[in-house]
Design an enzyme around this catalytic site. Structure first.
Site, short mmCIF file in Angstrom:
data_model
loop_
_atom_site.label_atom_id
_atom_site.label_comp_id
_atom_site.label_asym_id
_atom_site.label_seq_id
_atom_site.Cartn_x
_atom_site.Cartn_y
_atom_site.Cartn_z
N ARG A 114 0.97 -1.15 0.41
CA ARG A 114 -0.36 -0.03 -0.04
C ARG A 114 0.49 1.32 0.22
O ARG A 114 0.43 1.97 0.71
CB ARG A 114 -1.19 0.51 0.89
CG ARG A 114 -1.72 -0.56 1.07
CD ARG A 114 -3.08 -0.76 0.25
NE ARG A 114 -3.43 -2.11 0.68
CZ ARG A 114 -3.47 -3.12 -0.27
NH1 ARG A 114 -2.14 -4.28 -0.37
NH2 ARG A 114 -3.94 -4.39 0.41
N SER A 161 -10.82 -1.86 4.43
CA SER A 161 -9.59 -1.29 5.36
C SER A 161 -9.53 -0.48 6.00
O SER A 161 -8.35 0.32 5.41
CB SER A 161 -8.14 -2.44 4.72
OG SER A 161 -9.49 -3.73 4.25
N GLU A 186 -5.18 3.02 6.62
CA GLU A 186 -4.20 2.96 5.17
C GLU A 186 -5.67 3.90 4.81
O GLU A 186 -4.71 4.30 4.02
CB GLU A 186 -5.32 1.55 4.72
CG GLU A 186 -4.82 1.56 3.53
CD GLU A 186 -5.70 -0.34 3.29
OE1 GLU A 186 -5.09 -1.34 4.12
OE2 GLU A 186 -5.85 -0.34 2.04
C1 FAD Z 1 -15.43 -1.90 0.27
C2 FAD Z 1 -14.62 -1.54 0.13
C3 FAD Z 1 -13.49 -2.15 -0.21
C4 FAD Z 1 -12.21 -1.93 -0.54
N1 FAD Z 1 -11.55 -3.15 -0.96
C5 FAD Z 1 -10.06 -2.66 -0.86
C6 FAD Z 1 -8.89 -3.34 -1.02
O1 FAD Z 1 -9.25 -5.05 -1.50
N2 FAD Z 1 -8.13 -3.78 -1.33
C7 FAD Z 1 -7.64 -2.34 -1.71
O2 FAD Z 1 -5.78 -2.18 -1.60
N3 FAD Z 1 -8.22 -1.02 -1.17
C8 FAD Z 1 -9.29 -1.18 -1.08
N4 FAD Z 1 -10.48 -0.50 -0.38
C9 FAD Z 1 -9.70 1.15 -1.21
C10 FAD Z 1 -10.05 1.94 -1.92
O3 FAD Z 1 -11.00 0.94 -3.02
C11 FAD Z 1 -8.46 2.25 -2.14
O4 FAD Z 1 -7.64 2.39 -2.14
C12 FAD Z 1 -8.59 2.57 -3.77
O5 FAD Z 1 -7.56 2.48 -4.99
C13 FAD Z 1 -9.44 4.04 -3.84
O6 FAD Z 1 -9.57 4.99 -5.14
P1 FAD Z 1 -10.07 6.10 -5.16
O7 FAD Z 1 -10.74 6.08 -6.44
O8 FAD Z 1 -11.71 6.22 -4.31
O9 FAD Z 1 -9.16 7.16 -4.58
P2 FAD Z 1 -9.09 7.86 -3.61
O10 FAD Z 1 -9.92 7.62 -1.86
O11 FAD Z 1 -10.48 9.66 -4.50
O12 FAD Z 1 -7.69 8.87 -2.99
C14 FAD Z 1 -7.10 7.22 -2.43
C15 FAD Z 1 -5.40 8.27 -2.82
O13 FAD Z 1 -5.39 8.12 -3.97
C16 FAD Z 1 -4.69 10.24 -4.38
N5 FAD Z 1 -5.17 10.26 -6.08
C17 FAD Z 1 -6.93 9.79 -6.90
N6 FAD Z 1 -6.67 9.63 -7.78
C18 FAD Z 1 -5.15 10.24 -8.31
C19 FAD Z 1 -4.96 10.94 -9.33
N7 FAD Z 1 -5.22 10.77 -10.32
N8 FAD Z 1 -3.00 11.07 -9.14
C20 FAD Z 1 -2.72 11.57 -8.10
N9 FAD Z 1 -3.25 11.13 -7.23
C21 FAD Z 1 -4.46 10.82 -7.08
C22 FAD Z 1 -5.59 10.91 -3.43
O14 FAD Z 1 -5.43 11.83 -3.63
C23 FAD Z 1 -5.65 9.31 -2.43
O15 FAD Z 1 -4.17 9.82 -1.75
C24 FAD Z 1 -11.23 -0.58 0.06
C25 FAD Z 1 -12.91 0.14 -0.44
C26 FAD Z 1 -13.63 -0.23 0.15
C27 FAD Z 1 -14.85 0.80 -0.12
#
Ligand code: FAD
Length: 336
Positions: free
Chosen positions: A165, A235, A331
């Site tokens: 991560r 998580s 996380e």
């Molecule tokens: C129900 C659920 C289950 C999940 N299961 C998992 C899992 O199994 N494994 C796992 O790893 N994660 C999991 N996650 C966490 C999450 O899905 C991931 O971290 C995902 O990658 C976040 O994507 P997002 O588009 O929502 O990013 P955001 O939450 O909006 O942003 C995450 C980070 O990325 C940055 N960011 C976003 N876009 C850009 C860009 N274009 N350039 C630079 N920085 C950027 C943001 O500033 C922030 O620091 C889960 C979340 C939920 C709600």
């Protein structure tokens, strides 16, 4: 096209569904518009953050700055041979749509990452992982704007600082970048990773790409709350990684403690197990709580604030620290 909005709610743009507002919301569809925003003097003076679907964020207050969001889409093959295909994916693509597309084309490598919420850009920031696979395993390179030099750069996977991560893109204060595209190296040759969770027993003796994807989706549905129904960010904490010696001591005291091998001979301990042992699984305090089927997931029952969620997280951290001497690290990213 560039879309700019003022004082809008982010309740539907974070999966905890916290009803915070942002002073500015800016959404761009191409690199040219992103470049304009980044060079703008007002933008440079303001506090700013880039978001995807907000599935890994905890907003503690209204955001008194600019929230940026990418709508750069598109998936295209940039090279291919008999064994592999390089797929260039826009940062604004929904991650699970990328997985579904790869599976439909018969390309192996990301099927275990099915149904993880969020977008391509964030997936490459977070190095998302599940069921023994991490995004870094298939990243060929990441294309990003360096916010200090205003130059677009292409970072090969080795230059992305990937770990559990972790990536260089997670430190926007020291090394600010906005990801615009990610190049994925997918395999045409069948290979599966089925050693984690109940994957092997679910897919049986003759796994297929579709079968693995369906099994992953089914297991996740059974274990994790749907953010559309119950606000959460997956998580909440990372699984702690401890040295072999510390683990031996812990195991003597807690023989049932589960573990997985980690890098450099270290040991990864499931944070959910530690939290459950401290009595938090299913615990509810007002509008916040710990999910009844998975202690690693904190939930918003409806009217919680970011502070209330952070407070519960803090009391969990303290309990785990006192009982096991292990420090849990979030996380989820806190936004102030
Ligand atoms: C129900 C659920 C289950 C999940 N299961 C998992 C899992 O199994 N494994 C796992 O790893 N994660 C999991 N996650 C966490 C999450 O899905 C991931 O971290 C995902 O990658 C976040 O994507 P997002 O588009 O929502 O990013 P955001 O939450 O909006 O942003 C995450 C980070 O990325 C940055 N960011 C976003 N876009 C850009 C860009 N274009 N350039 C630079 N920085 C950027 C943001 O500033 C922030 O620091 C889960 C979340 C939920 C709600």
């Amino acid at each position: 096209m560039l879309k700019i909005q003022q004082n809008i709610s982010l309740a539907q743009r974070n999966t905890f569904h916290l009803p915070v507002k942002t002073r500015w919301f800016m959404e761009y569809e191409n690199e040219e518009d992103l470049g304009k925003i980044l060079r703008d003097e007002y933008f440079q003076e303001c506090l700013s953050i880039h978001i995807g679907q907000g599935s890994n964020l905890l907003f503690l207050n209204d955001y008194n700055g600019i929230v940026l969001h990418s709508r750069i889409g598109g998936m295209e093959i940039t090279s291919e041979d008999e064994e592999t295909v390089i797929l260039r994916v826009g940062a604004g693509c929904v991650w699970d749509e990328v997985v579904a597309y790869a599976v439909s084309q018969g390309w192996y490598g990301i099927e275990n990452l099915s149904a993880i919420p969020g977008e391509m850009g964030a997936a490459a920031v977070q190095n998302i992982g599940a069921y023994g696979v991490e995004l870094k395993d298939v990243v060929e390179s990441v294309e990003a704007y360096n916010q200090l030099t205003f130059e677009k750069q292409i970072y090969p996977a080795e230059a992305c600082g990937y770990g559990y991560r972790e990536s260089r893109f997670k430190n926007p204060h020291e090394d600010p970048h906005i990801i615009t595209q990610v190049n994925l190296r997918l395999s045409k040759r069948p290979h599966f990773t089925l050693e984690y969770g109940q994957l092997r027993e679910r897919v049986g003796e003759k796994p297929t790409l579709e079968g693995v994807r369906e099994a992953v989706i089914a297991i996740r549905r059974e274990k994790l709350p749907d953010p559309a129904v119950l606000g959460n960010a997956g998580s909440y904490f990372k699984n702690p990684v401890v040295g072999a010696e510390q683990f031996r001591r812990l195991q003597t005291q807690y023989p049932a403690m589960p573990s997985y091998p980690a890098e450099e001979g270290k040991v990864k301990i499931p944070a959910g197990w530690l939290i459950e042992q401290c009595g938090y699984k299913g615990k509810r305090e007002g509008e916040v709580g710990v999910y009844e089927k998975q202690a690693l997931v904190l939930v918003n029952y409806g009217g919680a604030t970011g502070d209330e969620i952070a407070l519960l997280a803090e009391s969990i951290r303290t309990a785990v620290q006192e009982r096991f001497g292990i420090e849990l690290m979030p996380e989820v990213k806190y936004i102030v």
